[in-house]
Motif scaffolding. Structure first.
Motif, PDB file in Angstrom:
ATOM      1  N   THR A   3      -2.670 -18.044  -3.180  1.00 60.62           N
ATOM      2  CA  THR A   3      -1.403 -17.365  -2.564  1.00 60.62           C
ATOM      3  C   THR A   3      -1.607 -17.420  -1.120  1.00 60.62           C
ATOM      4  O   THR A   3      -2.488 -16.689  -0.577  1.00 60.62           O
ATOM      5  CB  THR A   3      -0.969 -16.062  -2.954  1.00 60.62           C
ATOM      6  N   PRO A   4      -1.044 -18.595  -0.439  1.00 64.03           N
ATOM      7  CA  PRO A   4      -1.004 -18.594   1.005  1.00 64.03           C
ATOM      8  C   PRO A   4      -0.510 -17.521   1.652  1.00 64.03           C
ATOM      9  O   PRO A   4       0.713 -17.028   1.627  1.00 64.03           O
ATOM     10  CB  PRO A   4      -0.167 -20.103   1.274  1.00 64.03           C
ATOM     11  N   VAL A   5      -1.207 -17.049   2.537  1.00 68.21           N
ATOM     12  CA  VAL A   5      -0.744 -15.915   3.458  1.00 68.21           C
ATOM     13  C   VAL A   5      -0.907 -15.935   4.584  1.00 68.21           C
ATOM     14  O   VAL A   5      -2.173 -16.414   5.365  1.00 68.21           O
ATOM     15  CB  VAL A   5      -1.873 -14.447   2.885  1.00 68.21           C
ATOM     16  N   LEU A   6       0.019 -15.704   5.720  1.00 66.43           N
ATOM     17  CA  LEU A   6      -0.044 -15.714   7.176  1.00 66.43           C
ATOM     18  C   LEU A   6      -0.274 -14.303   7.796  1.00 66.43           C
ATOM     19  O   LEU A   6       0.830 -13.430   7.454  1.00 66.43           O
ATOM     20  CB  LEU A   6       1.093 -16.385   7.616  1.00 66.43           C
ATOM     21  N   ILE A   7      -1.280 -13.956   8.587  1.00 67.36           N
ATOM     22  CA  ILE A   7      -1.666 -12.750   9.158  1.00 67.36           C
ATOM     23  C   ILE A   7      -1.342 -13.032  10.578  1.00 67.36           C
ATOM     24  O   ILE A   7      -2.071 -13.688  11.293  1.00 67.36           O
ATOM     25  CB  ILE A   7      -2.966 -11.974   8.627  1.00 67.36           C
ATOM     26  N   MET A  51       4.272 -13.195   4.748  1.00 72.51           N
ATOM     27  CA  MET A  51       3.663 -13.133   6.229  1.00 72.51           C
ATOM     28  C   MET A  51       3.691 -11.589   6.419  1.00 72.51           C
ATOM     29  O   MET A  51       4.218 -10.781   6.281  1.00 72.51           O
ATOM     30  CB  MET A  51       4.360 -13.851   7.164  1.00 72.51           C
ATOM     31  N   PHE A  52       2.255 -11.222   7.155  1.00 68.98           N
ATOM     32  CA  PHE A  52       2.081  -9.939   7.757  1.00 68.98           C
ATOM     33  C   PHE A  52       2.181  -9.871   9.271  1.00 68.98           C
ATOM     34  O   PHE A  52       1.480 -10.729   9.834  1.00 68.98           O
ATOM     35  CB  PHE A  52       0.747  -9.272   7.350  1.00 68.98           C
ATOM     36  N   ILE A  74      13.765 -19.762   8.150  1.00 65.85           N
ATOM     37  CA  ILE A  74      12.606 -19.773   7.322  1.00 65.85           C
ATOM     38  C   ILE A  74      12.736 -18.611   6.424  1.00 65.85           C
ATOM     39  O   ILE A  74      12.630 -17.476   6.652  1.00 65.85           O
ATOM     40  CB  ILE A  74      11.142 -19.589   8.094  1.00 65.85           C
ATOM     41  N   ASP A  75      12.973 -18.820   5.093  1.00 61.76           N
ATOM     42  CA  ASP A  75      12.895 -17.740   3.999  1.00 61.76           C
ATOM     43  C   ASP A  75      11.848 -17.446   3.354  1.00 61.76           C
ATOM     44  O   ASP A  75      11.332 -18.112   2.530  1.00 61.76           O
ATOM     45  CB  ASP A  75      13.874 -18.216   3.115  1.00 61.76           C
ATOM     46  N   MET A  76      11.182 -16.227   3.954  1.00 60.81           N
ATOM     47  CA  MET A  76       9.648 -15.739   3.616  1.00 60.81           C
ATOM     48  C   MET A  76       9.786 -14.384   3.666  1.00 60.81           C
ATOM     49  O   MET A  76      10.046 -13.725   4.790  1.00 60.81           O
ATOM     50  CB  MET A  76       8.533 -16.653   4.441  1.00 60.81           C
ATOM     51  N   PRO A  77       9.162 -13.540   2.726  1.00 55.62           N
ATOM     52  CA  PRO A  77       9.063 -12.263   3.011  1.00 55.62           C
ATOM     53  C   PRO A  77       7.981 -11.944   4.088  1.00 55.62           C
ATOM     54  O   PRO A  77       6.948 -12.660   3.980  1.00 55.62           O
ATOM     55  CB  PRO A  77       8.361 -11.784   1.652  1.00 55.62           C
ATOM     56  N   VAL A  78       8.600 -10.941   4.901  1.00 51.90           N
ATOM     57  CA  VAL A  78       7.687 -10.462   6.043  1.00 51.90           C
ATOM     58  C   VAL A  78       7.403  -8.904   5.835  1.00 51.90           C
ATOM     59  O   VAL A  78       8.444  -8.256   5.882  1.00 51.90           O
ATOM     60  CB  VAL A  78       8.359 -10.845   7.459  1.00 51.90           C
ATOM     61  N   ILE A  79       6.289  -8.606   5.812  1.00 53.44           N
ATOM     62  CA  ILE A  79       5.897  -7.134   6.162  1.00 53.44           C
ATOM     63  C   ILE A  79       5.283  -7.012   7.184  1.00 53.44           C
ATOM     64  O   ILE A  79       4.399  -7.544   7.898  1.00 53.44           O
ATOM     65  CB  ILE A  79       4.773  -6.847   4.879  1.00 53.44           C
ATOM     66  N   VAL A  80       6.134  -6.157   8.020  1.00 54.49           N
ATOM     67  CA  VAL A  80       5.475  -5.431   9.456  1.00 54.49           C
ATOM     68  C   VAL A  80       4.343  -4.519   9.329  1.00 54.49           C
ATOM     69  O   VAL A  80       4.568  -3.750   8.541  1.00 54.49           O
ATOM     70  CB  VAL A  80       6.525  -5.037  10.194  1.00 54.49           C
ATOM     71  N   LEU A 115       3.498  -5.578  -2.433  1.00 58.39           N
ATOM     72  CA  LEU A 115       3.018  -6.806  -3.129  1.00 58.39           C
ATOM     73  C   LEU A 115       3.529  -7.035  -4.591  1.00 58.39           C
ATOM     74  O   LEU A 115       4.017  -8.121  -4.683  1.00 58.39           O
ATOM     75  CB  LEU A 115       1.670  -7.025  -2.949  1.00 58.39           C
ATOM     76  N   LYS A 116       3.659  -6.087  -5.062  1.00 55.58           N
ATOM     77  CA  LYS A 116       4.147  -5.968  -6.617  1.00 55.58           C
ATOM     78  C   LYS A 116       5.755  -6.690  -6.570  1.00 55.58           C
ATOM     79  O   LYS A 116       6.035  -7.308  -7.416  1.00 55.58           O
ATOM     80  CB  LYS A 116       3.973  -4.720  -7.238  1.00 55.58           C
ATOM     81  N   THR A 117       6.462  -6.175  -5.675  1.00 54.51           N
ATOM     82  CA  THR A 117       7.832  -6.382  -5.349  1.00 54.51           C
ATOM     83  C   THR A 117       8.127  -7.445  -4.825  1.00 54.51           C
ATOM     84  O   THR A 117       9.360  -8.211  -5.043  1.00 54.51           O
ATOM     85  CB  THR A 117       8.780  -5.232  -4.800  1.00 54.51           C
ATOM     86  N   LEU A 118       7.137  -8.292  -3.920  1.00 53.25           N
ATOM     87  CA  LEU A 118       7.696  -9.212  -3.124  1.00 53.25           C
ATOM     88  C   LEU A 118       7.000 -10.547  -3.406  1.00 53.25           C
ATOM     89  O   LEU A 118       7.401 -11.629  -3.223  1.00 53.25           O
ATOM     90  CB  LEU A 118       7.297  -9.013  -1.696  1.00 53.25           C
ATOM     91  N   VAL A 119       5.653 -10.576  -4.247  1.00 52.25           N
ATOM     92  CA  VAL A 119       4.834 -11.713  -4.440  1.00 52.25           C
ATOM     93  C   VAL A 119       4.699 -12.027  -5.879  1.00 52.25           C
ATOM     94  O   VAL A 119       4.940 -12.979  -6.278  1.00 52.25           O
ATOM     95  CB  VAL A 119       3.443 -11.554  -3.839  1.00 52.25           C
ATOM     96  N   VAL A 120       4.546 -10.824  -6.636  1.00 47.72           N
ATOM     97  CA  VAL A 120       4.340 -11.033  -8.096  1.00 47.72           C
ATOM     98  C   VAL A 120       5.192  -9.933  -8.963  1.00 47.72           C
ATOM     99  O   VAL A 120       5.751  -9.323  -8.361  1.00 47.72           O
ATOM    100  CB  VAL A 120       3.125 -10.620  -8.483  1.00 47.72           C
TER     101      VAL A 120
END
Length: 334
Positions: A3-7, A51-52, A74-80, A115-120
């Motif tokens: 899973t590619p993750v950007l921090i 992305m975090f 850019i349509d990507m879930p972002v968690i602050v 993460l359960k709601t956004l990624v898997v």
């Protein structure tokens, strides 16, 4: 499958903590960015599942990054993930498209639920085993900068709630000063305006120091007007205001440090160093107290005003080994 993750965070410690908080079952392939501009550059050539994002960063902060993501489509879930826990800060980032908000230090169960709601799929089994991610070795300054960042957020939140304002969080500044360097910093912080200053001692488990709160005369008068402090011939309302600000700022800042170091700090009653005086007069009041000190330097600003409040939190040199030991767990790899 990875899973590619950007921090994206300017703090080396925060990047490491975030990466190591990811559940192993996510099988994350982590990329780091030190500020929003670097993150946007990376996103030109790479795609990520999530992305975090920190809020308080140089170059391009979290708010600007969220807006840039929206503008770029850019349509990507972002968690602050931020130390700025003011209710208004959380409201603003969600309005800019963030899918979640986690306060620092990271709450791992909250992270897993997001993460359960956004990624898997929700029924997937996301455990909380530490993710193995190679991160650079941290320096002592990295630790103290992030500890200060969390404490800054706690103090800003306390001020925002008490005074019903929005406080802009500054980047932390942590230095080991000789007394002459400390005085140079005090001169640099202030304008030519007359100043008011309050000093407050603190201690806990052998760790001790003093805090200085500095406000220009213009900031004091604007703050008094903003808060509708009543005019009275019987009481010095400006003095009461200074004492309130010192107690709130210093107390919440120390609580933020204490939570991370597992230390309960106690504050002395704030002492007035001077009202409506040149900065040199305030410096004279501190000249005999220090030889060397580690100083957390913070300049808070209140939105839509010219109010600026400076906080200098100074640990006596003898306390540093004890504080280092209390925070040594942050240097560990696991």
């Amino acid at each position: 499958m990875t899973t590619p993750v950007l921090i994206c965070d300017d703090s080396a410690l925060a990047r490491k903590q975030m990466a190591r908080s990811l559940p192993a079952s996510l099988n994350a392939e982590v990329t780091f960015a030190q500020h929003g501009k670097e993150a946007m550059d990376i996103l030109q050539s790479q795609q990520f599942t999530i992305m975090f994002l920190d809020l308080t960063m140089p170059e391009m902060d979290g708010y600007q990054t969220l807006q840039a993501l929206r503008d770029a489509g850019i349509d990507m879930p972002v968690i602050v993930v931020s130390a700025d826990v003011q209710p208004e800060a959380q409201k603003r980032v969600m309005g800019l498209g963030a899918k979640g908000f986690i306060r620092k230090p990271i709450d791992k169960p909250q992270l897993v639920e997001l993460l359960k709601t956004l990624v898997v799929e929700p029924e997937s089994d996301l455990d909380t085993v530490v993710q193995t991610v190679v991160t650079p070795k941290l320096k002592r300054r990295d630790i103290y900068m992030e500890v200060a960042n969390v404490a800054i957020g706690r103090a800003a939140d306390a001020m925002a709630r008490h005074f019903d304002v929005f406080v802009h969080l500054p980047l932390p500044n942590v230095n080991l000063f000789e007394v002459s360097e400390l005085h140079m910093t005090m001169r640099h912080l202030v304008s030519n305006d007359a100043m008011s200053g309050v000093c407050q001692g603190f201690s806990g488990e052998g760790i001790a120091g003093e805090a200085l709160v500095l406000l220009s005369d213009s900031s004091v008068s604007q703050l008094a007007n903003l808060l509708n402090y009543p005019e009275s011939q019987e009481f010095d309302n400006e003095l009461e205001l200074l004492m309130d600000i010192s107690n709130i700022m210093v107390g919440s800042f120390l609580q933020g440090i204490g939570e991370q170091a597992a230390v309960r700090f106690f504050q002395s009653h704030p002492v007035l160093l001077g009202q409506h005086v040149p900065i040199e007069s305030l410096i004279e009041k501190t000249s005999g107290n220090w030889r060397k000190t580690m100083t957390f330097e913070v300049s808070y600003a209140i939105e839509n005003t010219e109010i600026k409040c400076d906080l200098l939190l100074m640990f006596v040199d003898e306390s540093l080994p004890l504080l280092d030991n209390k925070l040594s767990y942050l240097m560990e790899d696991h």
